[in-house]
Design a protein around this motif. Structure first.
Motif, mmCIF file in Angstrom:
data_model
loop_
_atom_site.group_PDB
_atom_site.id
_atom_site.type_symbol
_atom_site.label_atom_id
_atom_site.label_comp_id
_atom_site.label_asym_id
_atom_site.label_seq_id
_atom_site.Cartn_x
_atom_site.Cartn_y
_atom_site.Cartn_z
ATOM 1 N N THR A 54 0.832 -1.210 0.000
ATOM 2 C CA THR A 54 0.000 0.000 0.000
ATOM 3 C C THR A 54 0.860 1.251 0.000
ATOM 4 O OG1 THR A 54 -0.190 -0.110 2.413
ATOM 5 C CG2 THR A 54 -1.986 -1.042 1.128
ATOM 6 N N GLN A 55 2.002 1.220 0.690
ATOM 7 C CA GLN A 55 2.879 2.381 0.664
ATOM 8 C C GLN A 55 3.464 2.585 -0.725
ATOM 9 O OE1 GLN A 55 5.720 1.704 3.780
ATOM 10 N NE2 GLN A 55 4.337 2.402 5.389
ATOM 11 N N ARG A 56 3.805 1.484 -1.390
ATOM 12 C CA ARG A 56 4.325 1.616 -2.760
ATOM 13 C C ARG A 56 3.235 2.098 -3.708
ATOM 14 N NH1 ARG A 56 7.889 -3.887 -3.354
ATOM 15 N NH2 ARG A 56 9.686 -3.159 -2.153
ATOM 16 N N ALA A 57 2.008 1.569 -3.542
ATOM 17 C CA ALA A 57 0.918 1.961 -4.438
ATOM 18 C C ALA A 57 0.497 3.408 -4.209
ATOM 19 C CB ALA A 57 -0.279 1.040 -4.246
ATOM 20 N N GLY A 58 0.667 3.892 -2.986
ATOM 21 C CA GLY A 58 0.261 5.258 -2.684
ATOM 22 C C GLY A 58 1.372 6.272 -2.792
ATOM 23 N N SER A 59 2.535 5.862 -3.254
ATOM 24 C CA SER A 59 3.639 6.807 -3.372
ATOM 25 C C SER A 59 3.308 7.821 -4.471
ATOM 26 C CB SER A 59 4.938 6.073 -3.701
ATOM 27 O OG SER A 59 4.888 5.534 -4.995
ATOM 28 N N PRO A 60 3.810 9.033 -4.325
ATOM 29 C CA PRO A 60 3.484 10.067 -5.316
ATOM 30 C C PRO A 60 3.881 9.677 -6.741
ATOM 31 C CG PRO A 60 4.492 11.053 -3.386
ATOM 32 C CD PRO A 60 4.571 9.575 -3.216
ATOM 33 N N ARG A 61 5.008 9.022 -6.902
ATOM 34 C CA ARG A 61 5.443 8.632 -8.246
ATOM 35 C C ARG A 61 4.448 7.641 -8.860
ATOM 36 N NH1 ARG A 61 11.186 6.182 -8.483
ATOM 37 N NH2 ARG A 61 11.707 8.331 -8.043
ATOM 38 N N GLN A 62 4.020 6.661 -8.067
ATOM 39 C CA GLN A 62 3.087 5.654 -8.570
ATOM 40 C C GLN A 62 1.730 6.270 -8.894
ATOM 41 O OE1 GLN A 62 3.992 2.548 -9.184
ATOM 42 N NE2 GLN A 62 2.004 1.923 -9.909
ATOM 43 N N VAL A 63 1.277 7.188 -8.040
ATOM 44 C CA VAL A 63 -0.017 7.841 -8.282
ATOM 45 C C VAL A 63 0.044 8.676 -9.553
ATOM 46 C CG1 VAL A 63 -1.648 9.538 -7.382
ATOM 47 C CG2 VAL A 63 -0.706 7.811 -5.864
ATOM 48 N N LEU A 64 1.124 9.425 -9.724
ATOM 49 C CA LEU A 64 1.245 10.243 -10.938
ATOM 50 C C LEU A 64 1.338 9.373 -12.186
ATOM 51 C CD1 LEU A 64 3.639 13.076 -9.725
ATOM 52 C CD2 LEU A 64 1.195 13.231 -10.201
ATOM 53 N N ASN A 65 2.062 8.266 -12.100
ATOM 54 C CA ASN A 65 2.137 7.355 -13.250
ATOM 55 C C ASN A 65 0.763 6.766 -13.560
ATOM 56 O OD1 ASN A 65 4.852 7.775 -13.557
ATOM 57 N ND2 ASN A 65 5.463 5.960 -12.410
ATOM 58 N N SER A 66 -0.008 6.421 -12.534
ATOM 59 C CA SER A 66 -1.345 5.872 -12.759
ATOM 60 C C SER A 66 -2.260 6.903 -13.376
ATOM 61 C CB SER A 66 -1.940 5.371 -11.445
ATOM 62 O OG SER A 66 -1.170 4.322 -10.918
ATOM 63 N N ILE A 67 -2.140 8.153 -12.956
ATOM 64 C CA ILE A 67 -2.964 9.220 -13.534
ATOM 65 C C ILE A 67 -2.589 9.430 -14.994
ATOM 66 C CG2 ILE A 67 -3.422 11.704 -13.459
ATOM 67 C CD1 ILE A 67 -3.224 11.521 -10.413
ATOM 68 N N GLU A 68 -1.278 9.424 -15.288
ATOM 69 C CA GLU A 68 -0.831 9.619 -16.668
ATOM 70 C C GLU A 68 -1.283 8.479 -17.572
ATOM 71 O OE1 GLU A 68 3.359 10.061 -16.338
ATOM 72 O OE2 GLU A 68 3.234 12.141 -15.645
ATOM 73 N N ARG A 69 -1.320 7.260 -17.053
ATOM 74 C CA ARG A 69 -1.761 6.117 -17.858
ATOM 75 C C ARG A 69 -3.284 6.067 -17.978
ATOM 76 N NH1 ARG A 69 2.395 2.492 -14.932
ATOM 77 N NH2 ARG A 69 0.822 2.687 -13.326
ATOM 78 N N GLY A 70 -3.985 6.859 -17.187
ATOM 79 C CA GLY A 70 -5.442 6.871 -17.248
ATOM 80 C C GLY A 70 -6.096 5.812 -16.376
ATOM 81 N N GLU A 71 -5.355 5.227 -15.462
ATOM 82 C CA GLU A 71 -5.916 4.205 -14.587
ATOM 83 C C GLU A 71 -6.717 4.817 -13.444
ATOM 84 O OE1 GLU A 71 -2.558 1.985 -13.326
ATOM 85 O OE2 GLU A 71 -2.281 0.999 -15.264
ATOM 86 N N LEU A 72 -6.407 6.054 -13.084
ATOM 87 C CA LEU A 72 -7.118 6.733 -12.001
ATOM 88 C C LEU A 72 -7.915 7.896 -12.561
ATOM 89 C CD1 LEU A 72 -4.425 6.936 -9.190
ATOM 90 C CD2 LEU A 72 -6.355 5.407 -9.305
ATOM 91 N N ASP A 73 -9.121 8.067 -12.056
ATOM 92 C CA ASP A 73 -9.934 9.212 -12.428
ATOM 93 C C ASP A 73 -9.618 10.355 -11.472
ATOM 94 O OD1 ASP A 73 -11.174 7.769 -14.414
ATOM 95 O OD2 ASP A 73 -12.789 7.089 -13.096
ATOM 96 N N VAL A 74 -9.456 11.532 -12.021
ATOM 97 C CA VAL A 74 -9.170 12.707 -11.204
ATOM 98 C C VAL A 74 -10.436 13.540 -11.157
ATOM 99 C CG1 VAL A 74 -7.722 14.748 -10.957
ATOM 100 C CG2 VAL A 74 -6.773 12.656 -11.921
ATOM 101 N N GLU A 75 -10.929 13.746 -9.952
ATOM 102 C CA GLU A 75 -12.119 14.584 -9.776
ATOM 103 C C GLU A 75 -11.663 15.944 -9.270
ATOM 104 O OE1 GLU A 75 -14.882 12.695 -7.222
ATOM 105 O OE2 GLU A 75 -14.949 10.864 -8.399
ATOM 106 N N SER A 76 -12.103 16.967 -9.927
ATOM 107 C CA SER A 76 -11.721 18.305 -9.491
ATOM 108 C C SER A 76 -12.878 18.929 -8.726
ATOM 109 C CB SER A 76 -11.348 19.171 -10.687
ATOM 110 O OG SER A 76 -12.479 19.327 -11.525
ATOM 111 N N ASN A 77 -12.552 19.733 -7.773
ATOM 112 C CA ASN A 77 -13.540 20.437 -6.981
ATOM 113 C C ASN A 77 -13.972 21.663 -7.777
ATOM 114 O OD1 ASN A 77 -15.158 21.373 -5.013
ATOM 115 N ND2 ASN A 77 -13.549 21.673 -3.481
ATOM 116 N N GLN A 78 -15.252 21.836 -7.975
ATOM 117 C CA GLN A 78 -15.753 22.953 -8.771
ATOM 118 C C GLN A 78 -15.622 24.283 -8.038
ATOM 119 O OE1 GLN A 78 -16.520 22.605 -11.883
ATOM 120 N NE2 GLN A 78 -16.330 20.385 -11.826
ATOM 121 N N GLN A 79 -15.627 24.239 -6.716
ATOM 122 C CA GLN A 79 -15.514 25.474 -5.942
ATOM 123 C C GLN A 79 -14.048 25.700 -5.580
ATOM 124 O OE1 GLN A 79 -17.995 24.774 -2.614
ATOM 125 N NE2 GLN A 79 -19.890 24.991 -3.758
ATOM 126 N N PRO A 80 -13.549 26.905 -5.790
ATOM 127 C CA PRO A 80 -12.160 27.179 -5.417
ATOM 128 C C PRO A 80 -11.997 27.199 -3.899
ATOM 129 C CG PRO A 80 -13.218 29.178 -6.162
ATOM 130 C CD PRO A 80 -14.198 28.062 -6.394
#
Length: 104
Positions: A54-80
């Motif tokens: 879980t620590q490896r899967a949650g590392s910033p590098r792994q999360v960014l790679n997953s986002i770049e590959r499209g494996e993770l959905d990124v939800e943005s907050n509509q309110q600033p």
């Protein structure tokens, strides 16, 4: 005389049979405890492996790679984020529900 001798032999046999039964029960309980310690070691090892995974899967590098590959959905907050407010932080919890009721 024969009665006393036979009763003494019978008593010695009974005590030894009871001792054997107690020793057998003691060994059975020791086996159970030893098995539980082994299972505890296996579970601690599995927990450590899962925690590492879980620590490896949650590392910033792994999360960014997953986002770049499209494996993770990124939800943005509509309110600033309201970080420039000069109100006291402890009073915001009290004021936010009032603003929500006023908008309704």
């Amino acid at each position: 005389m024969l009665f006393r001798f036979s009763s003494a032999i019978l008593l010695a046999v009974a005590v030894s049979l009871i001792g054997i039964a107690l020793e057998k029960e003691s060994l059975k309980l020791k086996r159970l405890v030893s098995r539980q310690y082994y299972q505890l070691d296996v579970l601690v090892n599995a927990h450590a492996k899962m925690k590492l995974a879980t620590q490896r899967a949650g590392s910033p590098r792994q999360v960014l790679n997953s986002i770049e590959r499209g494996e993770l959905d990124v939800e943005s907050n509509q309110q600033p984020a309201l970080s420039n407010r000069r109100e006291m932080p402890l009073l915001q919890w009290h004021l936010n529900p009032l603003k929500g009721q006023a908008e309704k």
